[in-house]
Design a protein around this motif. Structure first.
Motif, short mmCIF file in Angstrom:
data_model
loop_
_atom_site.label_atom_id
_atom_site.label_comp_id
_atom_site.label_asym_id
_atom_site.label_seq_id
_atom_site.Cartn_x
_atom_site.Cartn_y
_atom_site.Cartn_z
N ALA A 1 0.84 -1.20 0.00
CA ALA A 1 0.00 0.00 0.00
C ALA A 1 0.88 1.25 0.00
O ALA A 1 1.90 1.30 0.68
CB ALA A 1 -0.91 -0.01 1.21
N ALA A 2 0.47 2.25 -0.78
CA ALA A 2 1.25 3.48 -0.89
C ALA A 2 0.34 4.66 -1.17
O ALA A 2 -0.67 4.53 -1.87
CB ALA A 2 2.30 3.35 -1.99
N ILE A 3 0.69 5.79 -0.62
CA ILE A 3 -0.02 7.04 -0.92
C ILE A 3 0.65 7.68 -2.13
O ILE A 3 1.86 7.91 -2.13
CB ILE A 3 0.04 7.99 0.30
CG1 ILE A 3 -0.79 7.39 1.45
CG2 ILE A 3 -0.48 9.37 -0.06
CD1 ILE A 3 -0.68 8.16 2.74
N LEU A 4 -0.14 7.95 -3.15
CA LEU A 4 0.42 8.43 -4.41
C LEU A 4 -0.10 9.81 -4.82
O LEU A 4 0.45 10.41 -5.75
CB LEU A 4 0.10 7.42 -5.53
CG LEU A 4 0.55 5.97 -5.28
CD1 LEU A 4 0.13 5.07 -6.42
CD2 LEU A 4 2.06 5.89 -5.08
N GLU A 5 -1.14 10.30 -4.15
CA GLU A 5 -1.67 11.63 -4.47
C GLU A 5 -0.83 12.69 -3.77
O GLU A 5 -0.61 12.61 -2.55
CB GLU A 5 -3.12 11.74 -4.02
CG GLU A 5 -4.09 10.89 -4.82
CD GLU A 5 -4.13 11.34 -6.28
OE1 GLU A 5 -4.08 12.57 -6.52
OE2 GLU A 5 -4.20 10.48 -7.17
N PRO A 6 -0.33 13.70 -4.50
CA PRO A 6 0.55 14.72 -3.90
C PRO A 6 -0.01 15.36 -2.63
O PRO A 6 0.71 15.50 -1.64
CB PRO A 6 0.71 15.73 -5.03
CG PRO A 6 0.56 14.93 -6.27
CD PRO A 6 -0.49 13.90 -5.96
N ALA A 7 -1.31 15.71 -2.64
CA ALA A 7 -1.88 16.35 -1.46
C ALA A 7 -1.85 15.43 -0.25
O ALA A 7 -1.54 15.84 0.87
CB ALA A 7 -3.32 16.79 -1.76
N LYS A 8 -2.14 14.16 -0.48
CA LYS A 8 -2.13 13.20 0.62
C LYS A 8 -0.71 12.88 1.08
O LYS A 8 -0.48 12.58 2.25
CB LYS A 8 -2.85 11.92 0.20
CG LYS A 8 -4.34 12.12 0.00
CD LYS A 8 -5.05 10.80 -0.34
CE LYS A 8 -6.54 11.03 -0.50
NZ LYS A 8 -7.25 9.77 -0.84
N VAL A 9 0.24 12.97 0.13
CA VAL A 9 1.65 12.81 0.52
C VAL A 9 2.03 13.91 1.49
O VAL A 9 2.71 13.68 2.50
CB VAL A 9 2.57 12.83 -0.72
CG1 VAL A 9 4.04 12.90 -0.30
CG2 VAL A 9 2.33 11.60 -1.59
N GLY A 10 1.58 15.12 1.21
CA GLY A 10 1.84 16.24 2.11
C GLY A 10 1.26 15.98 3.50
O GLY A 10 1.91 16.26 4.52
N GLU A 11 0.05 15.44 3.56
CA GLU A 11 -0.57 15.12 4.85
C GLU A 11 0.27 14.09 5.59
O GLU A 11 0.46 14.19 6.81
CB GLU A 11 -1.98 14.58 4.62
CG GLU A 11 -2.96 15.60 4.07
CD GLU A 11 -4.32 14.99 3.77
OE1 GLU A 11 -4.53 13.81 4.15
OE2 GLU A 11 -5.16 15.67 3.16
N LEU A 12 0.75 13.10 4.88
CA LEU A 12 1.57 12.05 5.50
C LEU A 12 2.85 12.64 6.07
O LEU A 12 3.23 12.33 7.21
CB LEU A 12 1.90 10.99 4.45
CG LEU A 12 2.94 9.92 4.85
CD1 LEU A 12 2.42 9.07 6.01
CD2 LEU A 12 3.29 9.03 3.66
N LEU A 13 3.52 13.51 5.31
CA LEU A 13 4.79 14.08 5.77
C LEU A 13 4.58 14.97 6.99
O LEU A 13 5.41 14.98 7.92
CB LEU A 13 5.44 14.87 4.63
CG LEU A 13 5.83 14.05 3.39
CD1 LEU A 13 6.39 14.96 2.31
CD2 LEU A 13 6.85 12.97 3.75
N ARG A 14 3.47 15.72 7.01
CA ARG A 14 3.19 16.56 8.18
C ARG A 14 2.91 15.70 9.41
O ARG A 14 3.33 16.02 10.53
CB ARG A 14 2.01 17.49 7.89
CG ARG A 14 2.34 18.60 6.91
CD ARG A 14 1.24 19.65 6.84
NE ARG A 14 0.02 19.13 6.21
CZ ARG A 14 -0.19 19.12 4.89
NH1 ARG A 14 0.75 19.59 4.07
NH2 ARG A 14 -1.32 18.66 4.40
N ALA A 15 2.21 14.58 9.19
CA ALA A 15 1.93 13.67 10.30
C ALA A 15 3.22 13.08 10.85
O ALA A 15 3.40 12.95 12.07
CB ALA A 15 0.98 12.56 9.84
N ILE A 16 4.14 12.71 9.96
CA ILE A 16 5.41 12.13 10.40
C ILE A 16 6.21 13.13 11.24
O ILE A 16 6.80 12.78 12.27
CB ILE A 16 6.24 11.66 9.18
CG1 ILE A 16 5.58 10.43 8.54
CG2 ILE A 16 7.68 11.36 9.58
CD1 ILE A 16 6.23 9.98 7.24
N ASP A 17 6.21 14.39 10.80
CA ASP A 17 6.93 15.42 11.57
C ASP A 17 6.38 15.54 12.99
O ASP A 17 7.09 15.95 13.91
CB ASP A 17 6.85 16.77 10.86
CG ASP A 17 7.80 16.86 9.66
OD1 ASP A 17 8.61 15.92 9.49
OD2 ASP A 17 7.73 17.85 8.92
#
Length: 404
Positions: A204-220
């Motif tokens: 499973a992978a997130i491939l939509e740019p906007a959702k990638v941004g959400e993932l990176l903010r969550a990781i931070d």
């Protein structure tokens, strides 16, 4: 000619004696009372004797049949005693050449060839799955029916992928047995197509740019162990396989050259992989080094710095952040990078493939592309990290529109 009544009336004497039946067949009566069938014959003028069995385990009728078989072989110029000895040798050899023994020998060969410990561990696991069913059987005598029965047992438990892997493993063992003259056929080949082929499940992978941004903010915002947060922050930038990242050691990082050299033994394709490091990736690594953890691992385990974090740590971290296994996995960062880099249209597909450490089948072409695309990979690494920062910070991202 003897009769059963006569045989049953025989009594032991102080010394062994013979009682003839006919055509070379006789009973040897031992002092202990044992009645032993023997057949006497001449082969090329040399007298020989061959044991047939013990009476009454071998009846009079059965002894005569065995005698007649020996006489038929003599008539064809064959020494029945030599045939008997050869059969005994082959039986003993078969008993010492079980599937388990050959499998162990094959695994030892893999170890001498330098296969990675995880590969050897997985191979032994496959061997153990087959061991109860055919491990004790002479490798040359295992039938396709026996192997299929063992594989279908795995299928009934719902282990379809394991069954396919076990069949493939068995095929390698039988091919090795044939190559080393201990078997004549490979029953695993017959079973191609006999097993259920499960639907391929991609990571499973997130491939939509906007959702990638959400993932990176969550990781931070990850509130667990610092090293786990840094690993989750770093893996999108370098998109190594999780096993390649979690076992990383400091000597692999060259801060001056801005490269990460992953040794061949940790790579899937057993070739050293060099990763160009962006300024963002270097900053994360320098921060990680400032923590001054003992040992050589970048990401030491919780209870000991002598081992790296376990294989589930990154996925558990993603679950803590609220991303399910159907949404994102630690392996999914590779698919994320591959998809968005290719969609950008800015980079040569071969440069992207090299950055993913996908091996080129043509070794000459592969050697050329390793060098030809290095400069492009360096530029791509920095562009990719800058792009991730834009997504994380919520900047508007324009995606190219491709014609049909």
């Amino acid at each position: 000619m003897l009769t059963t009544i006569q045989i049953n009336a025989l009594k032991p004497m102080e010394k062994a004696y013979k009682v003839a039946d006919g055509k070379g067949l006789y009973l040897l009566v031992s002092p202990s009372g044992s009645l032993l069938w023997r057949v006497k014959f001449r082969f090329h003028g040399i007298e020989k004797k061959m044991a047939l069995g013990r009476y009454p385990d071998l009846s009079l009728k059965e002894a005569r049949l065995k005698r007649d078989e020996a006489r038929e072989q003599l008539a064809e110029g064959i020494d029945p005693l030599a045939v008997r000895l050869q059969a005994k040798i082959e039986a003993e050899l078969a008993a010492r050449t079980t599937f388990r023994i050959v499998a162990d020998e094959f695994i030892e060969k893999m170890e001498r060839e330098g296969k990675a410990p995880p590969t050897l561990k997985k191979t032994r696991w496959l061997r153990d799955l087959l061991d109860p069913a055919i491990g004790h059987r002479p490798v040359a005598e295992v039938t396709a029916h026996e192997l299929l029965k063992a594989l279908q047992k795995l299928e009934r438990k719902g282990h379809h992928e394991s069954a396919l892997r076990v069949r493939s493993f068995a095929g390698r063992i039988f091919r090795y047995a044939v190559a080393t003259l201990r078997a004549q056929h490979n029953p695993a080949d017959i079973l191609r197509g006999a097993l259920i082929t499960p639907k391929v499940k991609h990571h499973a992978a997130i491939l939509e740019p906007a959702k990638v941004g959400e993932l990176l903010r969550a990781i931070d915002g990850y509130g667990g162990k610092v090293e786990t947060r840094v690993a989750l922050q770093l893996i999108p930038h370098v998109y190594l396989r999780p096993g390649e990242l979690r076992k990383a050691e400091w000597p692999e990082i060259d801060f001056d050259a801005a490269v990460w050299r992953v040794p061949a033994e940790r790579m899937k394709m057993r070739q050293m992989h060099t990763v160009p490091l962006s300024t963002q990736a270097l900053a994360l690594l320098k921060y990680l080094r400032s923590l001054e953890n003992p040992g050589t691992f970048l990401f030491p385990a919780n209870k000991t710095w002598l081992k790296p974090i376990c294989e589930n740590t990154l996925n558990v971290g993603l679950r803590r952040l609220g991303f399910t296994s159907d949404e994102m996995t630690s392996h999914g960062f590779r698919a994320m990078a591959s998809t968005l880099l290719n969609e950008s249209g800015l980079w040569h597909p071969d440069a992207i493939e090299r950055s993913l450490a996908h091996r080129e089948r043509d070794q000459v072409r592969g050697a050329y592309h390793r060098g030809a695309h290095w400069d492009e990979r360096v530029r791509m690494a920095q562009w990719w990290s800058d792009y991730l920062v834009k997504l994380r910070d919520g900047a508007e991202v324009l995606r190219p529109k491709f014609g049909t």
